[in-house]
Scaffold this motif. Structure first.
Motif, PDB file in Angstrom:
ATOM      1  N   GLN A   1       1.776 -17.463 -17.860  1.00 29.67           N
ATOM      2  CA  GLN A   1       1.578 -18.715 -18.876  1.00 29.67           C
ATOM      3  C   GLN A   1       0.712 -19.940 -18.398  1.00 29.67           C
ATOM      4  O   GLN A   1       0.075 -20.649 -19.029  1.00 29.67           O
ATOM      5  CB  GLN A   1       3.126 -19.059 -19.596  1.00 29.67           C
ATOM      6  N   PHE A   2       1.193 -20.114 -17.309  1.00 34.69           N
ATOM      7  CA  PHE A   2       0.575 -21.331 -16.619  1.00 34.69           C
ATOM      8  C   PHE A   2      -1.107 -21.116 -16.456  1.00 34.69           C
ATOM      9  O   PHE A   2      -1.667 -21.961 -16.763  1.00 34.69           O
ATOM     10  CB  PHE A   2       0.970 -21.690 -15.317  1.00 34.69           C
ATOM     11  N   VAL A   3      -1.496 -19.839 -15.875  1.00 32.37           N
ATOM     12  CA  VAL A   3      -3.035 -19.753 -15.445  1.00 32.37           C
ATOM     13  C   VAL A   3      -3.496 -19.842 -17.011  1.00 32.37           C
ATOM     14  O   VAL A   3      -4.696 -20.270 -17.072  1.00 32.37           O
ATOM     15  CB  VAL A   3      -3.036 -18.447 -14.828  1.00 32.37           C
ATOM     16  N   ALA A   4      -3.214 -19.018 -18.119  1.00 32.38           N
ATOM     17  CA  ALA A   4      -3.519 -19.252 -19.273  1.00 32.38           C
ATOM     18  C   ALA A   4      -4.102 -20.555 -19.898  1.00 32.38           C
ATOM     19  O   ALA A   4      -5.060 -20.630 -20.445  1.00 32.38           O
ATOM     20  CB  ALA A   4      -2.868 -18.332 -20.422  1.00 32.38           C
ATOM     21  N   ALA A   5      -3.008 -21.209 -19.817  1.00 35.83           N
ATOM     22  CA  ALA A   5      -3.113 -22.677 -20.384  1.00 35.83           C
ATOM     23  C   ALA A   5      -4.344 -23.563 -19.526  1.00 35.83           C
ATOM     24  O   ALA A   5      -5.050 -24.498 -20.093  1.00 35.83           O
ATOM     25  CB  ALA A   5      -1.839 -23.788 -20.288  1.00 35.83           C
ATOM     26  N   TYR A   6      -4.254 -23.330 -18.181  1.00 38.00           N
ATOM     27  CA  TYR A   6      -5.448 -23.879 -17.425  1.00 38.00           C
ATOM     28  C   TYR A   6      -6.669 -23.160 -17.838  1.00 38.00           C
ATOM     29  O   TYR A   6      -7.685 -24.105 -18.086  1.00 38.00           O
ATOM     30  CB  TYR A   6      -5.029 -23.484 -15.849  1.00 38.00           C
TER      31      TYR A   6
ATOM     32  N   GLN B   1       6.563 -25.794 -21.419  1.00 40.68           N
ATOM     33  CA  GLN B   1       6.627 -26.620 -20.362  1.00 40.68           C
ATOM     34  C   GLN B   1       5.360 -26.259 -19.298  1.00 40.68           C
ATOM     35  O   GLN B   1       4.473 -26.955 -18.857  1.00 40.68           O
ATOM     36  CB  GLN B   1       7.899 -26.938 -19.512  1.00 40.68           C
ATOM     37  N   ARG B   2       5.283 -24.892 -19.081  1.00 40.95           N
ATOM     38  CA  ARG B   2       4.369 -24.308 -18.073  1.00 40.95           C
ATOM     39  C   ARG B   2       3.160 -24.514 -18.602  1.00 40.95           C
ATOM     40  O   ARG B   2       2.091 -24.751 -17.955  1.00 40.95           O
ATOM     41  CB  ARG B   2       4.763 -22.783 -17.866  1.00 40.95           C
ATOM     42  N   ARG B   3       2.734 -24.297 -19.994  1.00 42.88           N
ATOM     43  CA  ARG B   3       1.505 -24.634 -20.568  1.00 42.88           C
ATOM     44  C   ARG B   3       1.034 -25.998 -20.415  1.00 42.88           C
ATOM     45  O   ARG B   3      -0.095 -26.078 -20.589  1.00 42.88           O
ATOM     46  CB  ARG B   3       1.536 -23.971 -22.161  1.00 42.88           C
ATOM     47  N   ALA B   4       1.823 -26.665 -20.739  1.00 45.63           N
ATOM     48  CA  ALA B   4       1.639 -28.307 -20.635  1.00 45.63           C
ATOM     49  C   ALA B   4       1.254 -28.596 -19.112  1.00 45.63           C
ATOM     50  O   ALA B   4       0.291 -29.317 -18.731  1.00 45.63           O
ATOM     51  CB  ALA B   4       2.986 -29.034 -20.904  1.00 45.63           C
ATOM     52  N   MET B   5       1.866 -28.042 -18.235  1.00 43.78           N
ATOM     53  CA  MET B   5       1.390 -27.971 -16.715  1.00 43.78           C
ATOM     54  C   MET B   5       0.101 -27.675 -16.531  1.00 43.78           C
ATOM     55  O   MET B   5      -0.708 -28.330 -15.989  1.00 43.78           O
ATOM     56  CB  MET B   5       2.534 -27.568 -15.964  1.00 43.78           C
TER      57      MET B   5
ATOM     58  N   LEU C   1      -0.878 -11.235 -13.604  1.00 46.92           N
ATOM     59  CA  LEU C   1      -1.379 -12.812 -13.613  1.00 46.92           C
ATOM     60  C   LEU C   1      -2.165 -13.008 -14.758  1.00 46.92           C
ATOM     61  O   LEU C   1      -2.245 -14.034 -15.492  1.00 46.92           O
ATOM     62  CB  LEU C   1      -1.698 -13.116 -12.361  1.00 46.92           C
ATOM     63  N   LEU C   2      -3.196 -12.250 -15.151  1.00 47.67           N
ATOM     64  CA  LEU C   2      -4.025 -12.579 -16.281  1.00 47.67           C
ATOM     65  C   LEU C   2      -3.851 -12.115 -17.651  1.00 47.67           C
ATOM     66  O   LEU C   2      -4.829 -11.887 -18.434  1.00 47.67           O
ATOM     67  CB  LEU C   2      -5.461 -12.227 -15.491  1.00 47.67           C
ATOM     68  N   ALA C   3      -2.577 -11.578 -17.620  1.00 41.83           N
ATOM     69  CA  ALA C   3      -2.213 -10.934 -18.991  1.00 41.83           C
ATOM     70  C   ALA C   3      -2.393 -11.877 -20.174  1.00 41.83           C
ATOM     71  O   ALA C   3      -3.134 -11.322 -21.028  1.00 41.83           O
ATOM     72  CB  ALA C   3      -0.777 -10.713 -18.892  1.00 41.83           C
ATOM     73  N   GLU C   4      -2.124 -13.042 -20.311  1.00 42.63           N
ATOM     74  CA  GLU C   4      -2.458 -13.973 -21.392  1.00 42.63           C
ATOM     75  C   GLU C   4      -3.969 -14.475 -21.306  1.00 42.63           C
ATOM     76  O   GLU C   4      -4.454 -14.709 -22.594  1.00 42.63           O
ATOM     77  CB  GLU C   4      -1.466 -15.100 -21.149  1.00 42.63           C
ATOM     78  N   VAL C   5      -4.676 -14.475 -20.235  1.00 40.35           N
ATOM     79  CA  VAL C   5      -5.926 -14.586 -20.326  1.00 40.35           C
ATOM     80  C   VAL C   5      -6.657 -13.798 -21.105  1.00 40.35           C
ATOM     81  O   VAL C   5      -7.472 -13.976 -21.889  1.00 40.35           O
ATOM     82  CB  VAL C   5      -6.506 -14.884 -18.764  1.00 40.35           C
ATOM     83  N   ARG C   6      -6.451 -12.262 -20.760  1.00 41.98           N
ATOM     84  CA  ARG C   6      -7.019 -11.306 -21.350  1.00 41.98           C
ATOM     85  C   ARG C   6      -6.706 -11.091 -22.812  1.00 41.98           C
ATOM     86  O   ARG C   6      -7.443 -10.256 -23.366  1.00 41.98           O
ATOM     87  CB  ARG C   6      -6.958 -10.145 -20.291  1.00 41.98           C
ATOM     88  N   LYS C   7      -5.454 -11.197 -23.236  1.00 42.42           N
ATOM     89  CA  LYS C   7      -4.971 -11.366 -24.497  1.00 42.42           C
ATOM     90  C   LYS C   7      -5.722 -11.988 -25.538  1.00 42.42           C
ATOM     91  O   LYS C   7      -5.859 -11.711 -26.603  1.00 42.42           O
ATOM     92  CB  LYS C   7      -3.446 -11.432 -24.408  1.00 42.42           C
TER      93      LYS C   7
ATOM     94  N   LEU D   1     -11.820 -20.078 -15.807  1.00 40.01           N
ATOM     95  CA  LEU D   1     -11.812 -19.444 -14.539  1.00 40.01           C
ATOM     96  C   LEU D   1     -13.210 -18.279 -14.922  1.00 40.01           C
ATOM     97  O   LEU D   1     -12.965 -17.433 -15.791  1.00 40.01           O
ATOM     98  CB  LEU D   1     -10.761 -18.598 -14.148  1.00 40.01           C
ATOM     99  N   ASP D   2     -14.194 -18.033 -14.085  1.00 40.93           N
ATOM    100  CA  ASP D   2     -15.161 -17.387 -14.092  1.00 40.93           C
ATOM    101  C   ASP D   2     -14.382 -15.965 -13.635  1.00 40.93           C
ATOM    102  O   ASP D   2     -13.431 -15.737 -12.948  1.00 40.93           O
ATOM    103  CB  ASP D   2     -16.210 -17.633 -13.605  1.00 40.93           C
ATOM    104  N   ASP D   3     -15.489 -15.002 -13.849  1.00 40.60           N
ATOM    105  CA  ASP D   3     -15.085 -13.559 -13.351  1.00 40.60           C
ATOM    106  C   ASP D   3     -14.721 -13.517 -11.929  1.00 40.60           C
ATOM    107  O   ASP D   3     -13.678 -12.682 -11.536  1.00 40.60           O
ATOM    108  CB  ASP D   3     -16.277 -12.575 -13.518  1.00 40.60           C
ATOM    109  N   SER D   4     -15.579 -14.156 -11.091  1.00 45.03           N
ATOM    110  CA  SER D   4     -15.308 -14.094  -9.773  1.00 45.03           C
ATOM    111  C   SER D   4     -13.847 -14.284  -9.239  1.00 45.03           C
ATOM    112  O   SER D   4     -13.021 -14.245  -8.338  1.00 45.03           O
ATOM    113  CB  SER D   4     -16.283 -14.663  -8.726  1.00 45.03           C
TER     114      SER D   4
END
Length: 353
Positions: A264-269, A131-135, A338-344, A275-278
């Motif tokens: 999870q939410f941020v990674a799906a977004y 659900q979070r990823r869908a959001m 917060l960025l754990a899944e993005v960086r994974k 999102l860029d580095d800044s």
């Protein structure tokens, strides 16, 4: 103007007067029931054919031009991304997108009507990773649809603007508990010293700015299927990363580790609209800032409007809890969690064709 919008009482037109207004302007009759709202008077009207609409009577402090901004945004989304589940604007019998109503005290304000979206508020469903990823993915699609939308009132003043939290410094005095006031002051300092100077260099566009568990609807039989995005009343032109941080803040509850759901939410977004580095550098700071402004605004408004206290304070306890948690972490620790899944996912993306 930003403070005036939250300092003017919600309109309180009697329901029979609302029904008469809807009949006159739209030729629609049916059962009327009130809906919750922070600034506007909202009602649902259900016809004998079981068709439902939302009637919005604007707070008198809301400029007509800002109402037009919200209407134009919905019509823009309907054109460029018709598959997104947003309300549609219903025109009056005269073909207008809005009209005028006179309140009991003689003050005139704006009235408009939207289609009613059926679904279950996510707050009423069990939280899941799917659900979070869908959001997250749907919010990214919404922001892509709004990316090229412009309007003269897009940069209007709004206290619920995470990138302008410094304007709420005076509200620190509304916090009577010394420990909570000190906590809020520490996050205000973090925002003004570290985040505020970086905001001019990040992307900005029109954003929803209020994408949370009350404003997203899912199918009754599939709680990961988003069927509605509602309440565009806090929309404005602001940093895109503030949109992500604001939405992610509402996912810090429901897990033993408060960062799991938000990550999870941020990674799906990020997968749909990266999102860029800044932006990655300050997204966790802005998530904390959203909790900060939630605490400050709700504490201030609950005293002014005790009759609407339950609605105003609905996010307050979670905001203080999140601030207390994040106070024990360094900026880098909060960002990395917060960025754990993005960086994974980064190594996989580098090796993909």
């Amino acid at each position: 103007m930003a403070e005036e919008a939250l300092s003017t009482a919600v309109p309180d037109l009697p329901l029979d007067a609302v029904a008469a207004l809807v009949s006159r302007l739209y030729g629609i009759t049916g059962r009327i029931k009130p809906l919750a709202g922070e600034r506007d008077q909202n009602c649902c009207i259900e016809t004998a054919q079981d068709t439902r609409y939302v009637v919005k009577i604007s707070n008198p402090s809301e400029p007509v031009s800002v109402v037009d901004f919200q209407i134009c945004a919905l019509e823009h989304i309907a054109r460029v991304a018709p598959d997104l589940p947003v309300p549609h604007v219903v025109r009056t019998l005269d073909g207008l997108t809005r009209d005028t109503v006179t309140l009991g005290d003689g003050v005139e304000t704006t009235v408009r009507m939207l289609t009613y979206l059926d679904g279950v508020q996510i707050r009423e469903t069990p939280r899941t990773a799917v659900q979070r990823r869908a959001m997250g993915a749907v919010l990214a699609r919404l922001d892509l649809a709004l990316r090229d939308f412009t309007h003269p009132e897009a940069k209007h003043d709004l206290l619920w603007n995470v990138s302008a939290a410094h304007r709420l410094k005076s509200k620190l005095d509304c916090i009577s508990d010394p420990s909570r006031r000190a906590l809020a002051e520490s996050f205000m300092t973090r925002f003004t010293d570290y985040v505020l100077p970086r905001l001019p260099s990040v992307r900005a566009q029109v954003i929803h700015n209020d994408y949370h568990l009350y404003n997203v609807l899912v199918a009754p039989d599939d709680h990961a299927h988003i069927v509605g995005i509602i309440d565009f009343g806090d929309m404005l032109h602001a940093p895109l990363v503030g949109e992500v941080a604001t939405a992610a803040a509402f996912h810090m509850t429901g897990n033993a580790d408060p960062f799991v759901g938000a990550a999870q939410f941020v990674a799906a977004y990020h997968e749909v609209l990266p999102l860029d580095d800044s932006e990655q550098e300050i997204v966790a700071d802005l998530m904390a800032t959203r909790h900060l402004i939630t605490a400050l605004i709700t504490e201030w408004r609950a005293v002014r409007y005790p009759e609407n206290r339950t609605y105003i304070m609905r996010h307050n306890p979670a905001a203080w809890e999140a601030l207390a948690l994040m106070a024990d972490l360094s900026r880098d620790q909060a960002r990395d969690r917060l960025l754990a899944e993005v960086r994974k996912e980064l190594p996989m993306k580098k090796n993909s064709p």
